[in-house]
Scaffold this motif. Structure first.
Motif, PDB file in Angstrom:
ATOM      1  N   HIS A   1     -12.447   3.526 -14.484  1.00 28.03           N
ATOM      2  CA  HIS A   1     -10.134   3.625 -14.076  1.00 28.03           C
ATOM      3  C   HIS A   1      -9.600   3.357 -13.120  1.00 28.03           C
ATOM      4  O   HIS A   1     -10.369   2.141 -13.038  1.00 28.03           O
ATOM      5  N   TYR A   2      -8.345   2.799 -13.550  1.00 27.53           N
ATOM      6  CA  TYR A   2      -7.797   1.665 -13.595  1.00 27.53           C
ATOM      7  C   TYR A   2      -6.728   2.102 -12.632  1.00 27.53           C
ATOM      8  O   TYR A   2      -6.033   2.501 -12.279  1.00 27.53           O
TER       9      TYR A   2
ATOM     10  N   GLU B   1       1.165  -1.241   0.420  1.00 31.90           N
ATOM     11  CA  GLU B   1       0.388   0.276   0.153  1.00 31.90           C
ATOM     12  C   GLU B   1       0.895   0.981   0.204  1.00 31.90           C
ATOM     13  O   GLU B   1       0.616   2.158  -0.215  1.00 31.90           O
TER      14      GLU B   1
ATOM     15  N   LYS C   1      -4.775  -4.872  -8.360  1.00 26.22           N
ATOM     16  CA  LYS C   1      -4.456  -5.917  -7.541  1.00 26.22           C
ATOM     17  C   LYS C   1      -6.029  -6.839  -7.803  1.00 26.22           C
ATOM     18  O   LYS C   1      -5.424  -8.174  -7.538  1.00 26.22           O
TER      19      LYS C   1
ATOM     20  N   LYS D   1       0.621  15.125  -2.000  1.00 25.79           N
ATOM     21  CA  LYS D   1      -0.282  14.785  -3.030  1.00 25.79           C
ATOM     22  C   LYS D   1      -0.741  13.930  -3.617  1.00 25.79           C
ATOM     23  O   LYS D   1      -1.960  14.153  -4.057  1.00 25.79           O
ATOM     24  N   PHE D   2       0.063  12.765  -3.049  1.00 20.48           N
ATOM     25  CA  PHE D   2      -0.832  11.723  -4.347  1.00 20.48           C
ATOM     26  C   PHE D   2      -1.191  10.741  -2.637  1.00 20.48           C
ATOM     27  O   PHE D   2      -1.598   9.636  -3.406  1.00 20.48           O
ATOM     28  N   ARG D   3      -1.111  10.435  -1.781  1.00 11.70           N
ATOM     29  CA  ARG D   3      -1.532  10.190  -0.889  1.00 11.70           C
ATOM     30  C   ARG D   3      -2.877  10.080  -0.113  1.00 11.70           C
ATOM     31  O   ARG D   3      -3.571  11.464  -0.175  1.00 11.70           O
ATOM     32  N   ILE D   4      -3.598   8.684  -0.153  1.00 15.96           N
ATOM     33  CA  ILE D   4      -4.752   9.340   1.275  1.00 15.96           C
ATOM     34  C   ILE D   4      -4.960   9.435   2.019  1.00 15.96           C
ATOM     35  O   ILE D   4      -5.200  10.402   2.942  1.00 15.96           O
ATOM     36  N   VAL D   5      -4.140   8.993   2.685  1.00 17.38           N
ATOM     37  CA  VAL D   5      -4.018   9.184   4.219  1.00 17.38           C
ATOM     38  C   VAL D   5      -2.685  10.017   4.193  1.00 17.38           C
ATOM     39  O   VAL D   5      -1.514   9.510   4.361  1.00 17.38           O
ATOM     40  N   LYS D   6      -2.768  11.103   4.606  1.00 15.07           N
ATOM     41  CA  LYS D   6      -1.429  11.834   4.603  1.00 15.07           C
ATOM     42  C   LYS D   6      -0.862  12.081   6.106  1.00 15.07           C
ATOM     43  O   LYS D   6      -1.076  11.628   6.794  1.00 15.07           O
TER      44      LYS D   6
ATOM     45  N   CYS E   1     -16.307   3.713 -13.160  1.00 13.91           N
ATOM     46  CA  CYS E   1     -15.618   5.304 -13.221  1.00 13.91           C
ATOM     47  C   CYS E   1     -14.759   4.890 -14.335  1.00 13.91           C
ATOM     48  O   CYS E   1     -14.315   5.870 -14.510  1.00 13.91           O
TER      49      CYS E   1
ATOM     50  N   HIS F   1      -7.063  -0.807  -7.467  1.00 16.24           N
ATOM     51  CA  HIS F   1      -7.427  -2.160  -6.757  1.00 16.24           C
ATOM     52  C   HIS F   1      -7.707  -2.602  -7.354  1.00 16.24           C
ATOM     53  O   HIS F   1      -8.015  -4.000  -7.514  1.00 16.24           O
TER      54      HIS F   1
ATOM     55  N   LEU G   1     -14.780  -2.004  -3.998  1.00 17.16           N
ATOM     56  CA  LEU G   1     -14.034  -0.327  -4.498  1.00 17.16           C
ATOM     57  C   LEU G   1     -13.470  -0.760  -5.933  1.00 17.16           C
ATOM     58  O   LEU G   1     -13.088   0.192  -7.010  1.00 17.16           O
TER      59      LEU G   1
ATOM     60  N   GLU H   1     -14.237   1.591  -9.129  1.00 17.20           N
ATOM     61  CA  GLU H   1     -13.103   2.143 -10.843  1.00 17.20           C
ATOM     62  C   GLU H   1     -13.442   1.379 -11.265  1.00 17.20           C
ATOM     63  O   GLU H   1     -13.679   2.044 -12.446  1.00 17.20           O
TER      64      GLU H   1
END
Lengths: 194, 776
Positions: free
Chosen positions: B514-515, B158, B521, B412-417, B512, B518, B505, B509
């Motif tokens: 969007h590749y 992750e 994975k 800027k790229f992380r979900i959990v900063k 949407c 998830h 998820l 995805e």
């Protein structure tokens, strides 16, 4: 930016949408494009066939439930607003957005994300995940040949673990409690939708 | 301390003091032996024996009854003494109260090394320096393999992007910043450092800037911070090896020539990719080989762990042959082979691998730190105040700047900063260690006349980071209230729901278009399930879904826990159970299971019986022969084994509910693993030969007759249990069916648990990630 603004104007109630969901204009435009790409017959709304024609979705075990989540309350069409509102659940949690004086809880808060997931389990909408509903979910997720006895043991074990008030079903609070260690903000967010 | 309680304390203290004295004497003896070994005492005896043999006119000497010939065992003897010293030191630290909680072990070990080195100096002997070959080929691999094999894949994958950023970009920034500024400082007049040109400075920067996995492990393991920070710092220390290797070789090659062209830089970048990816590929290749081999080991369980170790070591060596990153090869090998190997090998092999790896890595780590101390005393030093202080300051500054700058970009790229606290810990946890020292030591003295100065500076930085940062990080972590590691395990709820969310998820995805994370994975999992698992996992386990495997593991674990606690206590939801048997304490809060309450008297009775039986079972364990996995049919205990097997077969009916394939043959690996776990005199999983009566398992029978059987067996074994403990060695997971419990089978439950207790006296580790022994 100029092109985004102009395409934004084509979308009805875009301002309201952005306000409700917290999406930026660029995102709304992108989602609109996707919406139109899915809507092959240019109806202006999506039907179940449109969803089912997404071929990557075909191998997903819980495909029907996900599609069903879009068509809440037994409707047959999904308009753009509903589409965006549902996808808003998966926006990453935005701490700045939270600080705004919003009385309403934002759609992508942890609780709302969990509630969305809970509703996918709870198909009959009675506010609880019963044993049979859990069994159905397990059955779809474990596609391999698994005996019923095994599934039942797992389901029993799951309910036993989570059930705090002894009603043999998992309520939303129990569901939330059982997931308190999981980082839902991370797990239920799609970076693309930031 | 109140006066009344002084006397027992005094007794305790005096006992401890005498223990410590005895221990110190032991240590002194070992150190004495060490000196004796190092000093060439045995040299005098060898010429005598050789000349005695060579002389053609041999005079008749009386036959030597006792002779002293040390030289031919000298090498292994010395090695053993060092290892013994290291291990005794490790023991010793824990005898001294409170010391291990203030000072991390690594510091203490370096101090011991310093002392030993100092003593050697005093004696007049030359203390040995940490040989780089020995370090890289013998001491480092066990530590890395241990880390790689048990690497938590979920948080690692992750956070892979973040880790790579820190490892690659961070290390590059550190090296160039430090190298450049050091060069600038060296050019300043009045520091006598002008002969240090740019390239050696950059080389030095490359050596000193890499975060060291050994030091990080040693310190972080004791402070138990949360998983995210641990994996960030640790992952960085592992992955920066590729960068270090490339930079080191690049600068070393061209330092003699004195100039680096653009082509060289370009080749360096290409080389980096080759080194990193090549290392991973080599490791993955060996990992797959190892997984494939483990598929066929069902008949020779004893050597299963050997395959894991040898393949991994070969991966490391093969990578080193091509100057690829050996560390990455080891990590890749361990990570790739682990899921498949664990599905194939027996429970006991799993235990063996785990404990051997922990043991080797522990010994290695201890030796490394001790040798660091000794080498400090040994090596030629050239102290230069400016150089050393500037180095230390620059290390800190560049680390902080690097972390802060990179986090700004990464967030800027992380979900959990990453918060400021996280950044601080990441920056502060960048410890340098023995790898830097060895690399510095490897430098050629001819090409690098300032080598001794470099080595001195490196050692100083290592000391600084390990002592100052190592000692202060624990109070800082407490002070800043950094989140600590969560102790509890995943529940089945979490497992089911996270899998569900993964599917959800992935679906979203796809909707949407969007590749994302998830999607890939999911694709990987599908590929894994469809092709790879079939190849690499033996038999029926290849089809077992992850959820089932997880569930089965949980049930086993819980059965063990339940028995451990003596069972039979009504468990409220979140309150840890305080029930304890004589010497057996439950370690963690027991899971909530509604289990009927029994009276106190009954409980006591049961406890007494269990206690007695435990003793007997333990004694019986000692007669287990290391080589015997199949019971000898002509042995006396064969009848008992037959009875046991019968009962086991009956209970396997229940067990098979938790296993995948409906018509599981009695010899499926999971079952045989359960059997092995249950019976100290374990059977191999051969199909029943002519000797044994084959018992067909009838899966169609409903559950209720099962419980009736239990009552019967209770009557039967009640007689048996008086005389001995072999009254039926069965492995039974406590039934979850509530109606069965309410049938009032409390007695039979206790009986089952007694049996369970007996058979689970040697169940191996409690779980995958645990380190503690089963019974404290």
């Amino acid at each position: 930016m100029g092109s985004a603004k102009s395409s934004l104007s084509k979308i009805p109630n875009a301002e309201q949408l952005m306000d409700d969901t917290g999406f930026s204009p660029a995102h709304v435009v992108r989602l609109h494009e996707r919406f139109q790409a899915l809507d092959k017959e240019k109806k202006g709304h999506l039907s179940r066939q449109d969803f089912e024609s997404i071929k990557e979705l075909a191998t997903n075990p819980i495909r029907d439930r996900i599609i069903g989540a879009f068509f809440a309350q037994g409707g047959e069409m999904v308009d753009f607003h509903t589409f965006v509102k549902i996808l808003a659940h998966f926006r990453p949690v935005d701490k700045k957005h939270l600080k705004k004086a919003n009385i309403r809880e934002p759609i992508n808060s942890r609780t709302n994300k969990l509630r969305f997931a809970f509703q996918l389990y709870d198909q009959d909408n009675d506010g609880k995940i019963s044993r049979s509903e859990l069994l159905q979910v397990l059955r779809t997720m474990l596609e391999v040949q698994v005996t019923d006895e095994q599934l039942e043991s797992i389901a029993d074990r799951t309910i036993q673990e989570a059930d705090l008030d002894g009603d043999n079903a998992i309520s939303f609070d129990e569901f939330r409690k059982s997931l308190e260690k999981v980082n839902i903000d991370h797990k239920m967010s799609i970076r693309f939708l930031r | 301390m109140p006066l009344g309680s002084l006397s027992p304390d005094l007794v305790g203290v005096s006992r401890r003091v005498s223990l410590q004295r005895g221990f110190l004497i032991l240590c002194a003896l070992v150190v004495l032996l060490l000196f004796e070994a190092v000093v060439p005492l045995g040299a005098s005896s060898s010429p005598n024996t050789t000349s005695g043999k060579h002389g053609s006119n041999r005079t008749k000497k009386p036959f030597p009854v006792l002779s002293f010939d040390y030289s031919h065992v000298r090498m292994p003897f010395e090695i053993s003494l060092w290892v013994l010293l290291a291990s005794l030191m490790k023991l010793g630290f824990h005898l001294i109260p409170r010391l291990s909680s203030i000072v991390p072990e690594s510091c203490l070990l370096i101090v011991v090394g310093l002392l030993v080195g100092g003593l050697m100096r005093v004696v007049g002997e030359d203390p040995p320096v940490l040989d780089s070959n020995l370090f890289f080929l013998c001491l480092l691999p066990p530590i890395i393999l241990d880390a790689g094999y048990f690497l938590p894949m979920r948080p690692f994958s992750e956070n892979l992007g973040t880790i790579l950023m820190f490892a690659v970009v961070g290390t590059l920034w550190n090296s160039f910043f430090m190298g450049g500024l050091l060069y600038g400082v060296c050019q300043i007049q009045g520091t006598n450092l002008s002969e240090v040109t740019l390239l050696p400075c950059l080389l030095f920067g490359a050596i000193i800037s890499a975060v060291d996995p050994v030091a990080v492990l040693a310190v972080f393991e004791e402070i138990h911070i949360n998983e995210l920070l641990h994996i960030l710092v640790f992952g960085e220390s592992l992955l920066n090896d590729a960068v270090t290797v490339v930079l080191y070789h690049l600068f070393e090659e061209y330092a003699g020539i004195g100039s680096v062209t653009v082509l060289d830089v370009f080749l360096g970048v290409v080389s980096f990719l080759v080194v990193a990816l090549g290392g991973v590929l080599v490791g993955a290749f060996y990992g797959i080989l190892s997984a494939f081999t483990s598929r066929f080991t069902s008949h020779t369980r004893v050597i299963e762990p050997l395959f894991v170790f040898v393949y991994s070591y070969m991966a490391y060596l093969s990578a080193e042959v091509f100057h690829l990153s050996g560390i990455m090869a080891l990590i890749a090998c361990g990570a790739v082979m682990r899921p498949y190997v664990e599905a194939n090998i027996s429970h006991k092999s799993h235990t063996t691998i785990k404990y051997f790896l922990k043991m080797w890595s522990s010994v290695s780590e201890t030796l490394i730190f001790i040798f660091l101390g000794v080498s400090t005393v040994a090596g030629p030093h050239s102290w230069n105040w400016t150089f050393v202080t500037v180095t230390i300051v620059l290390c800190l500054v560049s680390r902080v700047l690097g972390v802060v700058g990179l986090t700004y970009v990464i967030n800027k790229f992380r979900i959990v900063k990453l918060t400021t606290k996280d950044q601080f810990i990441v920056a502060y946890g960048g410890l340098r260690g023995a790898i830097a020292f060895s690399l510095g030591y490897l430098l050629d003295a001819q090409e690098f006349p300032m080598r001794t100065m470099f080595v001195t500076a490196i050692i100083t930085v290592i000391f600084f980071t390990v002592f100052v940062q190592g000692m202060t990080i624990r109070p800082l972590v407490d002070l800043l209230a950094v989140k600590k590691k969560q102790e509890t395990k995943r529940s089945i709820n979490e497992e089911i729901h996270t899998q569900f969310l993964d599917h959800l998820l992935t679906g979203i995805e796809d909707i949407c278009g969007h590749y994302g994370h998830h999607h890939w994975k999911d694709k990987l999992n599908r590929f894994n399930k469809k092709y790879v698992k079939k190849c690499l996992i033996a038999g029926e386990r290849s089809k077992e879904p992850q959820l089932i495997a997880f569930y089965h593991k949980m049930e086993m674990k819980q059965a063990i826990e339940l028995v451990e606690s003596g069972g039979g206590v009504k468990l409220p939801s979140a309150v840890p159970s305080t029930v304890s048997m004589q010497n057996i304490q439950p370690k963690k809060p027991l899971p909530d299971r509604a289990i009927p309450k029994i009276s106190k008297g009954r409980e006591e009775e049961i406890r007494k019986i269990l206690r007695n039986n435990l003793q007997k079972t333990r004694q019986r364990l000692r007669s287990y022969n290391r080589h015997t996995l199949v019971a000898d049919p002509y042995e006396d205990g064969w009848n008992e084994l037959l009875i046991k097997r019968q009962k086991l077969m009956q209970m396997e009916k229940k067990m098979s509910n938790y296993l995948t394939v409906p018509a599981a043959p009695p010899d499926s690996p999971t079952l045989s693993r359960a059997r092995l776990a249950s019976d100290p005199q374990a059977y191999s999983s051969k199909p029943a030969s002519g000797d044994l009566p084959t018992i067909k398992v009838d899966l169609a029978s409903p559950q209720s007759p099962d419980s009736m059987n239990l009552v019967d067996e209770f009557q039967k074994t009640a007689a048996l249990q008086k005389d001995d403990d072999d009254g039926g060695l069965v492995m039974k997971v406590p039934p979850e069916d509530k109606e069965e419990e309410q049938k009032g089978e409390q007695d039979s439950k206790k009986e089952q648990q007694q049996r369970l207790m007996r058979c689970l006296s040697d169940p191996g580790p409690g779980g995958d990630d645990e380190d503690e022994p089963f019974l404290p």
